[in-house]
Design a protein around this motif. Structure first.
Motif, PDB file in Angstrom:
ATOM      1  N   LYS A 260       0.865  -1.195   0.000  1.00  0.00           N
ATOM      2  CA  LYS A 260       0.000   0.000   0.000  1.00  0.00           C
ATOM      3  C   LYS A 260       0.890   1.230   0.000  1.00  0.00           C
ATOM      4  O   LYS A 260       2.046   1.181   0.448  1.00  0.00           O
ATOM      5  N   ILE A 261       0.359   2.315  -0.507  1.00  0.00           N
ATOM      6  CA  ILE A 261       1.073   3.603  -0.516  1.00  0.00           C
ATOM      7  C   ILE A 261       0.168   4.631   0.152  1.00  0.00           C
ATOM      8  O   ILE A 261      -0.992   4.817  -0.259  1.00  0.00           O
ATOM      9  N   ILE A 262       0.696   5.288   1.189  1.00  0.00           N
ATOM     10  CA  ILE A 262      -0.074   6.294   1.931  1.00  0.00           C
ATOM     11  C   ILE A 262       0.636   7.632   1.817  1.00  0.00           C
ATOM     12  O   ILE A 262       1.826   7.751   2.136  1.00  0.00           O
ATOM     13  N   VAL A 263      -0.074   8.639   1.348  1.00  0.00           N
ATOM     14  CA  VAL A 263       0.431  10.016   1.281  1.00  0.00           C
ATOM     15  C   VAL A 263      -0.065  10.753   2.523  1.00  0.00           C
ATOM     16  O   VAL A 263      -1.263  10.720   2.841  1.00  0.00           O
ATOM     17  N   ILE A 264       0.848  11.418   3.237  1.00  0.00           N
ATOM     18  CA  ILE A 264       0.481  12.108   4.474  1.00  0.00           C
ATOM     19  C   ILE A 264       0.789  13.599   4.344  1.00  0.00           C
ATOM     20  O   ILE A 264       1.927  13.985   4.033  1.00  0.00           O
ATOM     21  N   VAL A 265      -0.223  14.424   4.585  1.00  0.00           N
ATOM     22  CA  VAL A 265      -0.075  15.884   4.524  1.00  0.00           C
ATOM     23  C   VAL A 265      -0.801  16.499   5.713  1.00  0.00           C
ATOM     24  O   VAL A 265      -1.544  15.826   6.423  1.00  0.00           O
ATOM     25  N   GLU A 266      -0.588  17.807   5.912  1.00  0.00           N
ATOM     26  CA  GLU A 266      -1.282  18.546   6.963  1.00  0.00           C
ATOM     27  C   GLU A 266      -2.200  19.600   6.346  1.00  0.00           C
ATOM     28  O   GLU A 266      -1.959  20.083   5.236  1.00  0.00           O
ATOM     29  N   GLY A 267      -3.233  19.976   7.103  1.00  0.00           N
ATOM     30  CA  GLY A 267      -4.155  21.011   6.642  1.00  0.00           C
ATOM     31  C   GLY A 267      -3.533  22.387   6.689  1.00  0.00           C
ATOM     32  O   GLY A 267      -3.563  23.143   5.714  1.00  0.00           O
ATOM     33  N   ILE A 268      -2.976  22.748   7.858  1.00  0.00           N
ATOM     34  CA  ILE A 268      -2.171  23.960   8.028  1.00  0.00           C
ATOM     35  C   ILE A 268      -0.858  23.520   8.652  1.00  0.00           C
ATOM     36  O   ILE A 268      -0.846  22.802   9.659  1.00  0.00           O
TER      37      ILE A 268
END
Length: 492
Positions: A260-268
């Motif tokens: 699996k590939i998970i992309v992780i980002v933040e809102g601010i």
């Protein structure tokens, strides 16, 4: 939406590096002279001539250094010089104003003594975005009732003896607020990321993380055992390049496809004040069939017309984000975190995630507090107080940011973000800005290396709906005065 960071003048960059160089060189010289005197058997001279007790004179028999060499050096020779700017005791609720006890040091900032006096300051450091973190107002009756009903703590994890009706009701409310079918809550925001991410992925999985993601995400990725790749901050094009390469070449050595590939980002992004380019990132993740994990610690409640975060702000459907994570520490005035996703994933996490199985459950009064504030934001209390707070926060943040730019300061971040970083650059400016602001009754947060790049020291202001326009103008006048004294208006 996201602006390129303004670059400091060349002379500022040179002087910043030179300042760090001087500090490091003189720190090593002091360590060298200390070691020399110890080797000559003159420990008595060290004790007689120096109050510097930050490390023993020589190594104690049978013990090694607890910290790595550079960590030890940095803490002793740089951080301790200015540690009065952090860990300040607080003796009030973190509202628009905050009360700080006065403390003094007579041993080079190694220890402090309280004088008994207090200092009332305008609070520009707490994450009290919507102004709910007060000891008065609409939430107090609910918290009092929950305390009398359940006590302060349930003294157990959710999986054992710590589950209450308020926990279940809060999970249902969070799911409804976010537009997701199911949610689960945690007693600590940091532990939400650091324990959920390892439960989601492991060996054979790939995590693609924004280079400026929060430490809790970094820790969770490291513990998971998954392969970690990063992409340039808030850059969907670079994310696509990393994804394409990862899919084409597969796992190291075997070149098998990733599980699996998970992309992780933040809102601010909490140090940059920048808002995630979510719509473009969602388009990339859909194209390559990756999962998307969105950390909304600073954006939930603070962004969007109704406070539903960066999805609402950017016009992205919550269905396009596989896993929504957020905290109750900021906009909701409480503590803890949440995960919202499909019922199947939430049930799986409740059966394997150590943050749910072993950590103490969220305090029941906090669960009731968050329910109350969330219903106010949703307008279910029968008033428009939630909408008023959301609009007040946005107006305050944009007015504050615009005025600082007009004054000539270098400011990072985007409009509508309640996080406003003001660039200091010089290492000496970190302590000087904090101390000068405190003299003018401003409580501010200053940040430097290693929390930021070595050349990008800053003061990070957090605006609140509890601030009035008069409060903000008072803060701006004081910051302008400090900027003139310290020569920080690089764009004037």
């Amino acid at each position: 939406m996201t602006m390129d960071h303004p670059q400091p003048p060349l002379y500022v960059a040179i002087l910043t590096y030179l300042s760090y160089g001087v500090l490091i060189v003189f720190g090593h010289l002091r360590d060298f002279s200390r070691a020399g005197l110890t080797a000559l058997g003159l420990r008595w001279l060290l004790r007689a001539t120096s109050k510097d007790t930050r490390r023993p004179v020589g190594n104690e028999p049978g013990y090694c250094e607890l910290l790595s060499d550079f960590d030890n050096f940095y803490t002793r020779r740089l951080y301790h010089r200015i540690q009065d700017c952090w860990n300040r005791p607080v003796c009030s609720a973190p509202g628009a104003y905050i009360t700080l006890p006065e403390r003094l040091s007579d041993d080079y900032n190694l220890s402090f003594k309280l004088t008994g006096k207090t200092h009332r300051c305008l609070n520009l450091g707490s994450y009290n975005y919507l102004g709910f973190a007060e000891n008065h107002g609409p939430t107090i009756a609910a918290v009092t009732d929950a305390t009398l009903t359940y006590g302060i703590s349930s003294c157990g994890s959710r999986a054992t003896a710590g589950n209450t009706r308020d926990h279940v009701e809060l999970e249902n409310l969070v799911a409804r607020f976010l537009g997701k079918p199911a949610a689960m809550i945690f007693g600590m925001g940091f532990a939400t990321n650091s324990t959920v991410i390892p439960a989601l992925c492991g060996k054979g999985s790939l995590v693609i993380s924004d280079t400026l993601n929060h430490s809790s995400i970094v820790q969770g990725c490291r513990v998971s055992g998954a392969k970690i790749k990063t992409f340039r901050h808030n850059d969907p094009d670079d994310l696509e390049a990393v994804l394409r390469h990862a899919i084409a070449y597969g796992q190291p050595r075997t070149h098998r496809p990733w599980k699996k590939i998970i992309v992780i980002v933040e809102g601010i992004y909490s140090m940059e004040g920048e808002i995630c380019r979510l719509a473009e990132i969602v388009a990339v993740k859909k194209k390559y069939k990756a999962y998307l994990y969105l950390d909304e610690a600073h954006s939930i409640g603070a962004l969007g017309a109704t406070g539903r975060g960066v999805c609402e702000h950017t016009g992205v459907s919550p269905d396009d984000v596989d896993i929504l994570m957020g905290t109750f520490t900021k906009s909701f005035g409480g503590v803890g975190g949440y995960i919202a996703s499909t019922p199947e994933l939430i049930q799986y996490l409740k059966s394997v995630c150590i943050g749910h199985l072993y950590a103490n459950a969220m305090a029941p009064p906090v669960a009731r507090m968050v329910q109350t504030t969330m219903k106010i934001i949703m307008g279910e209390d029968g008033t428009n107080d939630g909408q008023r707070r959301i609009h007040q926060l946005r107006d305050n943040a944009n007015y504050f940011r615009r005025r600082l730019v007009e004054m000539g300061f270098v400011i990072y971040g985007d409009n509508d973000s309640p996080v406003v970083p003001l660039m200091l650059y010089y290492p000496c400016a970190i302590a000087a800005f904090s101390r000068e602001a405190l003299k003018r009754s401003l409580a501010v947060v200053v940040v430097g290396y290693p929390a930021t790049p070595i050349i990008e020291s800053r003061s990070r202001f957090c605006l609140s709906a509890a601030h009035t326009r008069e409060d903000i103008d008072k803060a701006l006048d004081a910051i302008s005065d400090v900027g003139d004294v310290m020569g920080l208006k690089f764009n004037a």
